[in-house]
Design a protein around this motif. Structure first.
Motif: not given
Length: 484
Positions: A276-292
């Motif tokens: 779900g979204l919360s898990g994605n947001w955790q990854s977005f914070q820790t990995l070099p990702i441009y957009m979510t």
């Protein structure tokens, strides 16, 4: 078909939102309405010796604790909070209703669940509940389209869940990436204003030297439906005809789904997970990702001091279409939580009073201030509160309010859950390579027709036409029906 309107750019939308934000019409100070509401039910005989029981999403408990405490202090009525999983509030209400037990007096379901709960008879129309006195008038929520169904009022919106694009400024401001993109495409590397530009940027970032991913999009069932829905609308077609016949299986729908497939190799690997979204947001914070994608809850989570992306986020409204006669931007509302009174309650007046109390100016501001809770700004005064501004940041709030004030509504129809779960199941089968896009969308359309035949098609069409009229003019004027 209405004539297309002048193109609405993201910058125009934000300018309009900011102008409204600063006008005297929105200078209302926090009032004392909650005191008058509390006076109406203080000492209510039906509440003597028993608490007001509320089922709510666990993530909003932090928001409800100060609300419940103030209500109890002012009325003497205890409030019992019963947290549930984010997808379990509606099902808990429904189970209690079907078992014919008094388990709750009040609920905080997702706004999109209200139609299904109404159809089951599990909610009481607010207009049918009389209070022992007059409630002082108060400003309404900026968005409240999902609080009514079939002409009756069932909820009070308490969470400004407008869907936004989140951009990692560490990548957005990377000169090597920006210069290379501008050289390759002759366009500035900035927040995308169309889905074509969105996809091109994602692919470019993922293909650039280094370890950055272009995007991490929530494509698990329950979330992937929104990406397709918005991409489809960006093609300039209504998803249903005025007679409520599905229109997603034509060229526009196939193109939208093919675009999603083409983007898949460039997404971070967690996109199709079931976190779900919360898990994605955790990854977005820790990995070099441009957009979510996300709501205000993502901003609260990632903008906390000490977090990797604190002060390093930019935001944009959901992009629009690439061609003429398509929406230029697609600001949308697609979740939210609404205070609702359940039909098994033994104290309906107290429950309604609590809802009015909770969404009043002063009390709701205190609720939104809770950094660990789900609730996001939904009244104009929230955007001026110093504590709320410190939590979210002014740049985010500017984009958020502009999107909320111009949002297209979610699909508030009977059996909404069945319609979207069917769509999500077949989207995943297509994205997993099991069936081709045209076949998957044809299957969705067929199952939607079966669902509609089980209902009252004329009534469902009436609901859909009512919903279409609530689309912002700049969006609706650039959507067309397909000719059979």
């Amino acid at each position: 078909m209405p004539e297309p309107t002048t193109t609405l750019s993201r910058r125009t939308l934000l300018g309009a939102g900011l102008a409204s934000f600063c006008t005297p019409a929105f200078a209302e100070m926090r009032d004392g309405t909650h005191f008058a509401i509390a006076d109406l039910v203080r000492g209510a005989p039906e509440a003597i010796g028993r608490p007001l029981r509320i089922v709510l999403p666990a993530g909003s408990a932090a928001n409800l604790v100060p609300v419940a405490r103030q209500f109890t202090d002012l009325t003497g009525i205890d409030v019992e909070l019963d947290p549930a999983g984010v997808h379990d509030v509606a099902s808990n209400v429904l189970i209690a209703h079907l078992e014919e037990v008094h388990r709750y007096d009040f609920a905080l379901p997702a706004t999109y669940d209200i139609p299904d709960l109404v159809a089951a008879g599990a909610l009481v129309p607010m207009d049918d509940i009389e209070l022992p006195g007059r409630v002082p008038p108060s400003a309404a929520a900026i968005y409240s389209e999902g609080d009514s169904f079939d002409g009756k009022h069932y909820g009070y919106q308490t969470d400004g869940d407008t869907y936004l694009v989140f951009l990692n400024r560490n990548i957005l401001e990377d000169r090597a990436i920006a210069d290379g993109y501008e050289d390759a495409y002759g366009a500035r590397f900035a927040a995308p204003e169309s889905w074509g530009e969105f996809d091109r940027q994602v692919a470019y970032v993922s293909s650039s030297p280094g370890d950055a991913f272009g995007a991490l999009l929530p494509r698990a069932p329950g979330y992937v439906e929104w990406e397709f829905w918005l991409r489809f609308l960006a093609k300039g077609v209504w998803p249903f005809s005025p007679e409520f016949r599905p229109q997603i299986a034509g060229d526009a729908g196939v193109e939208a789904l093919e675009d999603m497939l083409a983007l898949s190799p460039f997404l971070a690997p967690d996109a199709s997970s079931h976190r779900g979204l919360s898990g994605n947001w955790q990854s977005f914070q820790t990995l070099p990702i441009y957009m979510t994608f996300g709501w205000g809850g993502a901003q609260k989570l990632m903008n906390q001091p000490g977090k990797p992306l604190h002060g390093r986020l930019s935001h944009a409204v959901i992009p629009g279409g690439d061609g003429p006669n398509t929406p230029a931007a697609l600001p949308c509302f697609n979740w939210g939580w609404s205070y609702s009174v359940v039909s098994r309650t033994e104290m309906p007046a107290v429950a309604k009073a609590f809802a009015l109390f909770a969404v009043s100016s002063s009390v709701s501001t205190d609720a939104v201030r809770q950094a660990d809770g789900f609730f996001d700004p939904f009244r104009d005064e929230h955007y001026r509160d110093p504590d709320i501004r410190a939590i979210y940041g002014d740049a985010f709030l500017e984009t958020h309010r502009a999107s909320l004030a111009n949002a297209i509504p979610d699909l508030y129809i009977a059996d909404r859950g069945a319609f979207f779960s069917t769509l999500g199941m077949w989207l995943r089968l297509v994205l997993d390579g099991v069936v081709p896009p045209a076949e998957g969308l044809t299957r969705v359309s067929q199952q939607w027709e079966l669902l509609t035949d089980r209902l009252d098609r004329a009534k469902q069409a009436e609901r859909w036409l009512s919903l279409r009229r609530k689309f912002p003019d700049r969006v609706a004027a650039n959507l067309r029906d397909l000719v059979a």
